[in-house]
Design a protein around this motif. Structure first.
Motif, PDB file in Angstrom:
ATOM      1  N   ASP A  14      18.082 -38.287  29.911  1.00  0.00           N
ATOM      2  CA  ASP A  14      16.720 -37.813  29.675  1.00  0.00           C
ATOM      3  C   ASP A  14      15.695 -38.805  30.211  1.00  0.00           C
ATOM      4  O   ASP A  14      14.647 -38.395  30.747  1.00  0.00           O
ATOM      5  CB  ASP A  14      16.493 -37.579  28.179  1.00  0.00           C
ATOM      6  N   ASP A  15      15.988 -40.110  30.078  1.00  0.00           N
ATOM      7  CA  ASP A  15      15.081 -41.124  30.615  1.00  0.00           C
ATOM      8  C   ASP A  15      14.934 -40.962  32.131  1.00  0.00           C
ATOM      9  O   ASP A  15      13.826 -41.062  32.674  1.00  0.00           O
ATOM     10  CB  ASP A  15      15.606 -42.533  30.308  1.00  0.00           C
ATOM     11  N   SER A  16      16.066 -40.748  32.807  1.00  0.00           N
ATOM     12  CA  SER A  16      16.029 -40.591  34.263  1.00  0.00           C
ATOM     13  C   SER A  16      15.238 -39.350  34.666  1.00  0.00           C
ATOM     14  O   SER A  16      14.411 -39.393  35.585  1.00  0.00           O
ATOM     15  CB  SER A  16      17.454 -40.507  34.812  1.00  0.00           C
ATOM     16  N   LEU A  17      15.494 -38.249  33.981  1.00  0.00           N
ATOM     17  CA  LEU A  17      14.799 -37.005  34.311  1.00  0.00           C
ATOM     18  C   LEU A  17      13.316 -37.100  33.966  1.00  0.00           C
ATOM     19  O   LEU A  17      12.455 -36.619  34.723  1.00  0.00           O
ATOM     20  CB  LEU A  17      15.451 -35.836  33.580  1.00  0.00           C
ATOM     21  N   ASP A  18      13.013 -37.746  32.845  1.00  0.00           N
ATOM     22  CA  ASP A  18      11.603 -37.924  32.469  1.00  0.00           C
ATOM     23  C   ASP A  18      10.878 -38.801  33.491  1.00  0.00           C
ATOM     24  O   ASP A  18       9.682 -38.598  33.761  1.00  0.00           O
ATOM     25  CB  ASP A  18      11.499 -38.560  31.082  1.00  0.00           C
ATOM     26  N   ALA A  19      11.594 -39.773  34.072  1.00  0.00           N
ATOM     27  CA  ALA A  19      10.986 -40.647  35.080  1.00  0.00           C
ATOM     28  C   ALA A  19      10.564 -39.852  36.313  1.00  0.00           C
ATOM     29  O   ALA A  19       9.537 -40.155  36.938  1.00  0.00           O
ATOM     30  CB  ALA A  19      11.951 -41.759  35.465  1.00  0.00           C
ATOM     31  N   THR A  45       9.728 -36.622  36.237  1.00  0.00           N
ATOM     32  CA  THR A  45       8.554 -35.862  35.797  1.00  0.00           C
ATOM     33  C   THR A  45       7.303 -36.735  35.829  1.00  0.00           C
ATOM     34  O   THR A  45       6.228 -36.305  36.285  1.00  0.00           O
ATOM     35  CB  THR A  45       8.783 -35.321  34.375  1.00  0.00           C
ATOM     36  N   THR A  46       7.442 -37.973  35.357  1.00  0.00           N
ATOM     37  CA  THR A  46       6.314 -38.909  35.383  1.00  0.00           C
ATOM     38  C   THR A  46       5.909 -39.230  36.820  1.00  0.00           C
ATOM     39  O   THR A  46       4.719 -39.315  37.143  1.00  0.00           O
ATOM     40  CB  THR A  46       6.678 -40.206  34.639  1.00  0.00           C
ATOM     41  N   LYS A  92       3.650 -36.835  38.245  1.00  0.00           N
ATOM     42  CA  LYS A  92       2.304 -36.884  37.688  1.00  0.00           C
ATOM     43  C   LYS A  92       1.515 -38.092  38.174  1.00  0.00           C
ATOM     44  O   LYS A  92       0.276 -38.071  38.198  1.00  0.00           O
ATOM     45  CB  LYS A  92       2.374 -36.898  36.161  1.00  0.00           C
ATOM     46  N   GLY A 102      20.230 -31.420  35.412  1.00  0.00           N
ATOM     47  CA  GLY A 102      18.784 -31.591  35.334  1.00  0.00           C
ATOM     48  C   GLY A 102      18.139 -31.706  36.699  1.00  0.00           C
ATOM     49  O   GLY A 102      17.061 -31.139  36.949  1.00  0.00           O
ATOM     50  N   ILE A 159      15.267 -29.314  38.511  1.00  0.00           N
ATOM     51  CA  ILE A 159      14.032 -29.857  39.080  1.00  0.00           C
ATOM     52  C   ILE A 159      13.898 -29.449  40.546  1.00  0.00           C
ATOM     53  O   ILE A 159      12.823 -29.035  40.997  1.00  0.00           O
ATOM     54  CB  ILE A 159      14.007 -31.395  38.939  1.00  0.00           C
TER      55      ILE A 159
END
Length: 420
Positions: A179-184, A186-187, A190, A222, A226
């Protein structure tokens, strides 16, 4: 007799120090999993030319195939005068590769050429320029390869500004979750790069230089979501993982997710220089004629060797052999681990196995111990390689054709070197 010391002096005088050389001995002969140096000493080869020799040194089938091709021609430049053997090899790989729908394959010479061309193809097919890679990755030593690589020393240091429009995100290891990798990512979308400018995401199914860290299936799932949501292509760099090393012909066969492009090299040629990119036909067909190629691409001798490699893997059941040998190695390492607090983790997929060392008290990466183990093993006739961001991991890359007795001898040397 020429000595190793004499050759070392000549090498240091003739070749630049930037080509780092690990061993002070020099090869005179190599057979399956044994290397004999110029002074007659033998070494069990658990490096295999950095994962090039899954089928061993000088496999008879490969030698015969190359000799046969030598009686016909050695070079025409495939893009000038093509030949049937390269077409047939592309057909075989298209049928074997885990790609959805019709596939096409282009051949090159080195692993990093495959990576560079996969990025070129992705950029042309999408009309975009940005690429996302992972921290700890290794993708080669050319400028784009270096830029994609997620490790500074010894690869990037001193070589100046890297390529633009390449971004790195954390790989799920050492406390980083999927999740950290996927959230990175997404960030990243942005804060740094519009996803509509991203051509591709590239990663190794098992990080090689980064420490032999397998990609969790959840990460591929994931990433696929994406990519599909944003029109991005997904590239698997299988230069090191391919051709039976992980227990499958391609490591991506361990996952249900399909990528758009796969790079290959190393053990495809069984010691001969050949690489390639296989991918979805409509993506591979995007560049105009002349946009891909190379003078030595699809060299006929290397193509002949690659056909033999695929035959040997199938006939000698080397995917099964990779699993069996990997299980034996991991079992021995885990037995040692049960009495050694300095072994942080034993991990691997098939015969892509690694053991990580950390200080038993501080949990800090223990590169000094790893170097001592590798040195002790070499003194006892076993060649090992290290890896990992901190150099605290030993990786094992023996030929999958290694004899059982020799494999057991190597395991004994490993255990002795670890116990000290």
């Amino acid at each position: 007799m020429t000595t190793n010391a004499e050759l070392k002096n000549r090498r240091l005088a003739a070749a630049p120090r930037g080509v780092g050389v690990m061993c002070d001995f020099h090869a005179a002969q190599a057979d399956n999993a044994l290397i004999t140096d110029v002074e007659g000493k033998q070494y069990i080869d658990f490096a295999a030319g950095i994962a090039v020799l899954n089928t061993g040194h000088r496999h008879p089938r490969i030698v015969k195939a190359v000799q046969e091709q030598l009686t016909h021609f050695t070079h025409t430049a495939y893009q000038i005068v093509p030949y049937e053997s390269a077409i047939a090899l592309a057909e075989r790989i298209n049928a074997l590769a885990p790609i959805d729908g019709p596939a096409k394959t282009a051949f090159f010479t080195t692993g990093v050429e495959a990576v560079e061309n996969a990025v070129k193809i992705a950029r042309y097919a999408t009309g975009r320029s940005a690429v996302i890679a992972f921290q700890g990755a290794f993708h080669g030593r050319t400028l784009m390869g270096l830029t994609l690589t997620g490790k500074v020393n010894p690869y990037k240091a001193g070589f100046g500004t890297m390529m633009s429009d390449v971004y790195h995100v954390p790989f799920p290891t050492n406390g980083v979750s999927v999740d950290d990798s996927l959230d990175a990512i997404t960030t990243l979308f942005k804060t740094d790069v519009d996803p509509r400018r991203v051509a591709a995401i590239i990663l190794e199914p098992v990080q090689g230089e980064g420490g032999f860290n397998p990609v969790p299936t959840a990460l591929f799932e994931g990433l696929r979501q994406i990519c599909d949501a944003n029109g991005i292509l997904l590239i698997a760099d299988e230069v090191q993982t391919g051709f039976a090393r992980t227990g499958k012909l391609f490591a991506m066969e361990h996952h249900t997710v399909k990528v758009d492009l796969i790079t290959m090299a190393k053990s495809l040629g069984g010691g001969m220089p050949i690489s390639g990119v296989v991918g979805r036909a409509e993506v591979m067909d995007a560049p105009n004629p002349g946009g891909l190629g190379g003078t030595y691409a699809a060299n006929p001798l290397a193509v002949a060797a690659a056909h033999a490699v695929i035959d040997v893997i199938a006939e000698e059941k080397l995917c099964d052999r990779a699993v069996q040998l990997g299980e034996r190695l991991q079992a021995r390492l885990k037995t040692i681990q049960s009495k050694d607090a300095g072994i942080a983790e034993v991990r691997g997929l098939g015969s892509m196995v690694a053991v990580e060392f950390r200080n038993a008290d501080t949990k800090a990466p223990d590169a000094d111990r790893v170097n001592a183990i590798v040195k002790a093993a070499l003194a006892n006739g076993l060649l090992l390689l290290t890896c990992g961001l901190y150099g605290n991991v030993i990786r094992f890359l023996y030929p999958l054709t290694i004899e059982d007795a020799l494999f057991d001898k190597a395991l004994d040397i490993i255990e002795g070197a670890i116990k000290g």
